[in-house]
Design a protein around this motif. Sequence first.
Motif, PDB file in Angstrom:
ATOM      1  N   LYS A  43      36.907  70.775  64.358  1.00  0.00           N
ATOM      2  CA  LYS A  43      38.424  71.137  63.942  1.00  0.00           C
ATOM      3  C   LYS A  43      38.617  71.971  65.119  1.00  0.00           C
ATOM      4  O   LYS A  43      39.931  71.801  65.649  1.00  0.00           O
ATOM      5  CB  LYS A  43      37.939  72.299  62.778  1.00  0.00           C
ATOM      6  N   SER A  44      37.812  72.423  65.997  1.00  0.00           N
ATOM      7  CA  SER A  44      38.163  73.127  67.017  1.00  0.00           C
ATOM      8  C   SER A  44      38.539  72.404  68.191  1.00  0.00           C
ATOM      9  O   SER A  44      39.315  72.638  69.203  1.00  0.00           O
ATOM     10  CB  SER A  44      36.687  74.233  67.613  1.00  0.00           C
ATOM     11  N   GLU A  45      37.733  71.106  68.333  1.00  0.00           N
ATOM     12  CA  GLU A  45      38.240  70.173  69.307  1.00  0.00           C
ATOM     13  C   GLU A  45      39.441  69.555  68.983  1.00  0.00           C
ATOM     14  O   GLU A  45      40.084  69.056  70.052  1.00  0.00           O
ATOM     15  CB  GLU A  45      37.074  68.884  69.352  1.00  0.00           C
ATOM     16  N   SER A  46      39.854  69.434  67.710  1.00  0.00           N
ATOM     17  CA  SER A  46      41.138  68.775  67.329  1.00  0.00           C
ATOM     18  C   SER A  46      42.366  69.820  67.687  1.00  0.00           C
ATOM     19  O   SER A  46      43.180  69.234  68.177  1.00  0.00           O
ATOM     20  CB  SER A  46      41.158  68.522  65.788  1.00  0.00           C
ATOM     21  N   TYR A  47      42.013  71.152  67.850  1.00  0.00           N
ATOM     22  CA  TYR A  47      43.119  71.921  68.407  1.00  0.00           C
ATOM     23  C   TYR A  47      43.479  71.783  69.998  1.00  0.00           C
ATOM     24  O   TYR A  47      44.671  71.590  70.309  1.00  0.00           O
ATOM     25  CB  TYR A  47      42.556  73.607  68.508  1.00  0.00           C
ATOM     26  N   GLY A  48      42.467  71.429  70.706  1.00  0.00           N
ATOM     27  CA  GLY A  48      42.817  70.957  72.005  1.00  0.00           C
ATOM     28  C   GLY A  48      43.213  69.593  72.228  1.00  0.00           C
ATOM     29  O   GLY A  48      43.313  69.258  73.400  1.00  0.00           O
ATOM     30  N   ARG A  50      45.501  67.844  71.588  1.00  0.00           N
ATOM     31  CA  ARG A  50      47.058  67.557  71.850  1.00  0.00           C
ATOM     32  C   ARG A  50      47.421  67.334  73.396  1.00  0.00           C
ATOM     33  O   ARG A  50      47.984  66.398  73.814  1.00  0.00           O
ATOM     34  CB  ARG A  50      47.759  68.718  71.275  1.00  0.00           C
ATOM     35  N   ARG A  51      46.631  68.133  74.226  1.00  0.00           N
ATOM     36  CA  ARG A  51      46.890  68.081  75.703  1.00  0.00           C
ATOM     37  C   ARG A  51      45.743  67.025  76.447  1.00  0.00           C
ATOM     38  O   ARG A  51      45.763  66.865  77.463  1.00  0.00           O
ATOM     39  CB  ARG A  51      46.610  69.313  76.086  1.00  0.00           C
ATOM     40  N   LYS A  52      44.844  66.300  75.732  1.00  0.00           N
ATOM     41  CA  LYS A  52      43.732  65.646  76.044  1.00  0.00           C
ATOM     42  C   LYS A  52      44.093  64.095  75.626  1.00  0.00           C
ATOM     43  O   LYS A  52      44.559  64.092  74.744  1.00  0.00           O
ATOM     44  CB  LYS A  52      42.567  66.254  75.606  1.00  0.00           C
ATOM     45  N   ASP A  53      43.254  63.183  76.251  1.00  0.00           N
ATOM     46  CA  ASP A  53      43.591  61.760  75.651  1.00  0.00           C
ATOM     47  C   ASP A  53      42.200  61.717  74.794  1.00  0.00           C
ATOM     48  O   ASP A  53      41.291  62.671  74.840  1.00  0.00           O
ATOM     49  CB  ASP A  53      43.515  60.800  76.918  1.00  0.00           C
ATOM     50  N   ALA A  54      42.173  60.663  74.181  1.00  0.00           N
ATOM     51  CA  ALA A  54      41.290  60.360  73.018  1.00  0.00           C
ATOM     52  C   ALA A  54      39.746  60.462  73.704  1.00  0.00           C
ATOM     53  O   ALA A  54      38.734  60.924  73.137  1.00  0.00           O
ATOM     54  CB  ALA A  54      41.433  59.112  72.377  1.00  0.00           C
ATOM     55  N   TYR A  55      39.628  59.832  75.047  1.00  0.00           N
ATOM     56  CA  TYR A  55      38.277  59.550  75.591  1.00  0.00           C
ATOM     57  C   TYR A  55      37.600  61.029  75.603  1.00  0.00           C
ATOM     58  O   TYR A  55      36.758  61.329  75.661  1.00  0.00           O
ATOM     59  CB  TYR A  55      38.292  58.986  77.032  1.00  0.00           C
ATOM     60  N   GLY A  60      33.972  65.120  74.521  1.00  0.00           N
ATOM     61  CA  GLY A  60      33.703  66.800  74.183  1.00  0.00           C
ATOM     62  C   GLY A  60      32.897  66.774  73.019  1.00  0.00           C
ATOM     63  O   GLY A  60      31.945  67.733  72.827  1.00  0.00           O
ATOM     64  N   ILE A  61      33.285  66.073  71.603  1.00  0.00           N
ATOM     65  CA  ILE A  61      32.664  66.092  70.535  1.00  0.00           C
ATOM     66  C   ILE A  61      31.223  65.787  70.478  1.00  0.00           C
ATOM     67  O   ILE A  61      30.175  66.398  70.158  1.00  0.00           O
ATOM     68  CB  ILE A  61      33.283  65.365  69.497  1.00  0.00           C
ATOM     69  N   VAL A  62      30.916  64.772  71.409  1.00  0.00           N
ATOM     70  CA  VAL A  62      29.727  63.928  71.482  1.00  0.00           C
ATOM     71  C   VAL A  62      28.819  64.994  72.351  1.00  0.00           C
ATOM     72  O   VAL A  62      27.719  65.315  71.840  1.00  0.00           O
ATOM     73  CB  VAL A  62      29.484  62.459  72.090  1.00  0.00           C
ATOM     74  N   ASP A  63      29.297  65.513  73.334  1.00  0.00           N
ATOM     75  CA  ASP A  63      28.572  66.435  74.199  1.00  0.00           C
ATOM     76  C   ASP A  63      28.208  67.974  73.619  1.00  0.00           C
ATOM     77  O   ASP A  63      27.001  68.342  73.552  1.00  0.00           O
ATOM     78  CB  ASP A  63      29.206  66.663  75.493  1.00  0.00           C
ATOM     79  N   ARG A  64      29.282  68.387  72.858  1.00  0.00           N
ATOM     80  CA  ARG A  64      29.082  69.582  72.248  1.00  0.00           C
ATOM     81  C   ARG A  64      27.899  69.627  71.147  1.00  0.00           C
ATOM     82  O   ARG A  64      27.357  70.319  70.771  1.00  0.00           O
ATOM     83  CB  ARG A  64      30.197  70.189  71.675  1.00  0.00           C
TER      84      ARG A  64
END
Length: 118
Positions: A43-48, A50-55, A60-64
């Motif tokens: 959920k927190s990664e989905s907020y950001g 919008r300004r990032k690409d899918a990769y 970010g999700i995998v690393d966190r």
Amino acid sequence: MAAPRNINIVSITMFLIMVAGVYGSIQYLPYYWKKTKLEELVKSESYGARRKDAYEVTTGIVDRAEREMGIVLDPEEIVVLKDKDRVRVDVIWHFSVEHPLHKTTHHSFKVTAETVFY
């Protein structure tokens, strides 16, 4: 009221139900807890997103997840769908639970987060 004087089928059944409940809690509660933490992370990664690409969102999700929870996610199991006013992130987490007598069961959780931007 007097205590039971002998062991009967009801007391044995209740004892086995209690043992099964404790065993299930010990084996599966940590995974359920990690699933709720993974939901918060997605959920927190989905907020950001919008300004990032899918990769960037996927890495970010995998690393966190690996750094904060010790969860190893497959980047191919993460789908980021972007629209002009919303972002949807789907993550599938596969894990295995080891049981006594060398038995292993495989499970998966699907976590979805959709963020709408106004």
